[in-house]
Scaffold this motif. Structure first.
Motif, PDB file in Angstrom:
ATOM      1  N   VAL A 149     -13.476  -2.290   3.644  1.00  0.00           N
ATOM      2  CA  VAL A 149     -13.614  -1.512   2.261  1.00  0.00           C
ATOM      3  C   VAL A 149     -12.946  -2.217   1.096  1.00  0.00           C
ATOM      4  O   VAL A 149     -11.682  -2.304   1.427  1.00  0.00           O
ATOM      5  CB  VAL A 149     -13.294  -0.123   2.380  1.00  0.00           C
ATOM      6  N   ILE A 150     -13.673  -2.876   0.247  1.00  0.00           N
ATOM      7  CA  ILE A 150     -12.869  -3.376  -0.890  1.00  0.00           C
ATOM      8  C   ILE A 150     -12.692  -2.388  -2.040  1.00  0.00           C
ATOM      9  O   ILE A 150     -13.719  -2.184  -2.484  1.00  0.00           O
ATOM     10  CB  ILE A 150     -13.431  -4.899  -1.524  1.00  0.00           C
ATOM     11  N   GLY A 151     -11.257  -2.210  -2.286  1.00  0.00           N
ATOM     12  CA  GLY A 151     -11.243  -0.768  -2.984  1.00  0.00           C
ATOM     13  C   GLY A 151     -11.052   0.411  -2.468  1.00  0.00           C
ATOM     14  O   GLY A 151     -12.074   0.952  -2.200  1.00  0.00           O
ATOM     15  N   THR A 152     -10.069   0.580  -1.963  1.00  0.00           N
ATOM     16  CA  THR A 152      -9.587   2.098  -1.493  1.00  0.00           C
ATOM     17  C   THR A 152      -9.289   3.390  -2.224  1.00  0.00           C
ATOM     18  O   THR A 152      -8.333   3.907  -1.641  1.00  0.00           O
ATOM     19  CB  THR A 152      -8.826   1.712  -0.180  1.00  0.00           C
ATOM     20  N   LEU A 171     -10.874  -1.483   7.860  1.00  0.00           N
ATOM     21  CA  LEU A 171     -10.132  -2.490   7.107  1.00  0.00           C
ATOM     22  C   LEU A 171     -10.141  -2.278   5.663  1.00  0.00           C
ATOM     23  O   LEU A 171     -11.188  -1.925   5.243  1.00  0.00           O
ATOM     24  CB  LEU A 171     -10.362  -3.961   7.420  1.00  0.00           C
ATOM     25  N   GLY A 172      -8.988  -2.488   4.984  1.00  0.00           N
ATOM     26  CA  GLY A 172      -9.039  -2.212   3.484  1.00  0.00           C
ATOM     27  C   GLY A 172      -8.453  -3.436   2.957  1.00  0.00           C
ATOM     28  O   GLY A 172      -7.595  -3.982   3.372  1.00  0.00           O
ATOM     29  N   SER A 173      -8.856  -3.646   1.567  1.00  0.00           N
ATOM     30  CA  SER A 173      -8.125  -4.541   0.733  1.00  0.00           C
ATOM     31  C   SER A 173      -8.174  -3.884  -0.648  1.00  0.00           C
ATOM     32  O   SER A 173      -8.937  -3.442  -1.051  1.00  0.00           O
ATOM     33  CB  SER A 173      -8.952  -6.037   0.689  1.00  0.00           C
ATOM     34  N   ASP A 174      -7.004  -3.835  -1.201  1.00  0.00           N
ATOM     35  CA  ASP A 174      -6.769  -3.275  -2.478  1.00  0.00           C
ATOM     36  C   ASP A 174      -5.447  -3.868  -3.114  1.00  0.00           C
ATOM     37  O   ASP A 174      -4.541  -4.309  -2.438  1.00  0.00           O
ATOM     38  CB  ASP A 174      -6.610  -1.846  -2.198  1.00  0.00           C
ATOM     39  N   VAL A 175      -5.489  -3.695  -4.625  1.00  0.00           N
ATOM     40  CA  VAL A 175      -3.983  -3.935  -4.987  1.00  0.00           C
ATOM     41  C   VAL A 175      -3.227  -2.954  -4.917  1.00  0.00           C
ATOM     42  O   VAL A 175      -2.040  -3.048  -5.020  1.00  0.00           O
ATOM     43  CB  VAL A 175      -4.447  -4.506  -6.482  1.00  0.00           C
ATOM     44  N   HIS A 176      -3.643  -1.513  -4.654  1.00  0.00           N
ATOM     45  CA  HIS A 176      -2.698  -0.521  -4.602  1.00  0.00           C
ATOM     46  C   HIS A 176      -2.875   0.007  -3.056  1.00  0.00           C
ATOM     47  O   HIS A 176      -4.088   0.328  -2.724  1.00  0.00           O
ATOM     48  CB  HIS A 176      -2.755   0.620  -5.554  1.00  0.00           C
ATOM     49  N   ARG A 177      -1.775   0.657  -2.174  1.00  0.00           N
ATOM     50  CA  ARG A 177      -2.097   1.256  -1.151  1.00  0.00           C
ATOM     51  C   ARG A 177      -2.455   2.774  -1.405  1.00  0.00           C
ATOM     52  O   ARG A 177      -1.789   3.374  -2.062  1.00  0.00           O
ATOM     53  CB  ARG A 177      -1.128   1.110  -0.206  1.00  0.00           C
TER      54      ARG A 177
END
Ligand code: NAI
Length: 331
Positions: A149-152, A171-177
């Motif tokens: 997921v890109i952008g959680t 799995l996630g990818s984001d600039v903020h958790r």
């Protein structure tokens, strides 16, 4: 306030009129998209309401400003179609709908994934023609697979929860958790690891300078062979030519998109009697393993009701000089 409502479809007229039941605002419904050619239709309007494919660039804003517009409110969460910096320098305030049913989009993304993986749309077309053959309709179990997921944020976290419900590793990818994402078992990795490990990649980040073409030839070359890509976020996140190449090579097993980088000239209109000159979309819809929908992920009763109510609230609050908080789009 006198407000020009651009890109107004029948449902916009019905529901905005209902949300404005006290008649506080004078709404001028226009079917046209806002563009340099149509901006003059808003002459004398204090406010303008727009939608995702309206052109709210610097030139159009300058013209609106000259005509007396002081406020632009978009009937969407995303505001990448608005030049917020130009608006600010012209003294035009900009607002959006910060929050509406994120379930609408997350559920639709899950639906697109199922449809493309299990070939549901294809099967439906076949059975209408009396073809009950199963050849060519095989999918894979989602259970046990890895979904990236890109952008959680709001939508991505709900999509992740739905996928966890199917028994997927998320799995996630984001600039903020997002603690909500981690609480449901989601694990953050960098984008490269996400592409390499995921059987399904779903995009839920906004379109910004950093995320434009986040899916490109390089990321697709590093993606797991045979993965499915779902995009319900913004067309500009995906380099469509690179996605077509990946579909041809088999790197992408399937592609399901509700948004398309050149959608402005296509979506939200019936072009079935015209010759579509966009060869890229024509190529895409010709693939058996591609599903394209016309930016409808948000289109549920709940979401639309909230969008219209918030749009009227934005007009009220701007007129009353109130702070719009996260509904305000600052440059
Ligand atoms: P949100 O703001 O709650 O979440 C967005 C997430 O993306 C945030 O967690 C943010 O940190 C993350 N992000 C920002 N830059 C990133 C980057 N470089 N890499 C990875 N993640 C990044 O927004 P929400 O409500 O979840 O909406 C997400 C997007 O969905 C919107 O921006 C819009 O483009 C799209 N959308 C599509 C609709 C449709 O009908 N197809 C309707 C509504 C929204």
């Amino acid at each position: 306030m006198k407000t020009a409502v651009f890109s107004a479809r029948r449902y916009d007229q019905t529901l905005l009129t209902r949300a404005n039941a006290d008649g506080r605002h004078q709404l001028l419904f226009l079917q046209d998209r806002l563009s340099p050619e149509t901006a003059m239709l808003a002459a004398g309007c204090d406010a303008v309401s727009v939608f995702v494919n309206d052109d709210v660039g610097a030139g159009v804003l300058a013209q609106l400003g000259r005509q007396g517009t002081r406020f632009v409110t978009t009937r969407s969460t995303g505001f990448n179609h608005i030049d917020a910096q130009a608006a600010s320098s012209l003294g035009i305030a900009v607002a959006r709908v910060a929050d509406y049913s994120p379930h609408s989009v997350a559920e639709f993304a899950a639906g697109l994934l199922l449809a493309v993986n299990r070939k549901i749309a294809r099967a439906s077309v076949r059975t209408r023609e009396g073809n009950f053959e199963l050849d060519g309709l095989m999918g894979f179990d989602l259970h046990g697979k890895t979904v990236g997921v890109i952008g959680t944020g709001k939508i991505g976290a709900i999509f992740a929860r739905i996928m966890a419900g199917f028994g997927c590793t998320v799995l996630g990818s984001d600039v903020h958790r997002n603690p909500e994402f981690e609480a449901l078992g989601g694990r953050y990795v960098d984008a490269a690891e996400l592409f390499a490990a995921s059987d399904v990649v779903s995009l839920h980040c906004p379109l910004t300078e950093d995320t434009r073409y986040i899916v490109n030839a390089q990321s697709l070359a590093a993606a797991k062979h045979g993965c499915i890509l779902v995009n319900t976020s913004r067309g500009g996140l995906v380099d469509t030519e690179a996605a077509i190449a990946a579909l041809k090579s088999g790197r992408l097993r399937g592609l399901a998109i509700d948004v398309y980088e050149q959608e402005a000239s296509l979506f939200f209109q019936d072009l079935s009697s015209t010759v579509i000159t966009d060869d890229v979309i024509q190529r895409l819809v010709s693939f058996p393993n591609v599903i394209v929908t016309g930016h409808q992920a948000f289109f549920t009763e709940e979401a639309i009701g909230q969008i219209m109510d918030t749009t009227i609230r934005n007009l009220n609050d701007f007129e009353d000089g109130l702070d719009l908080g996260e509904r305000s789009v600052a440059s």
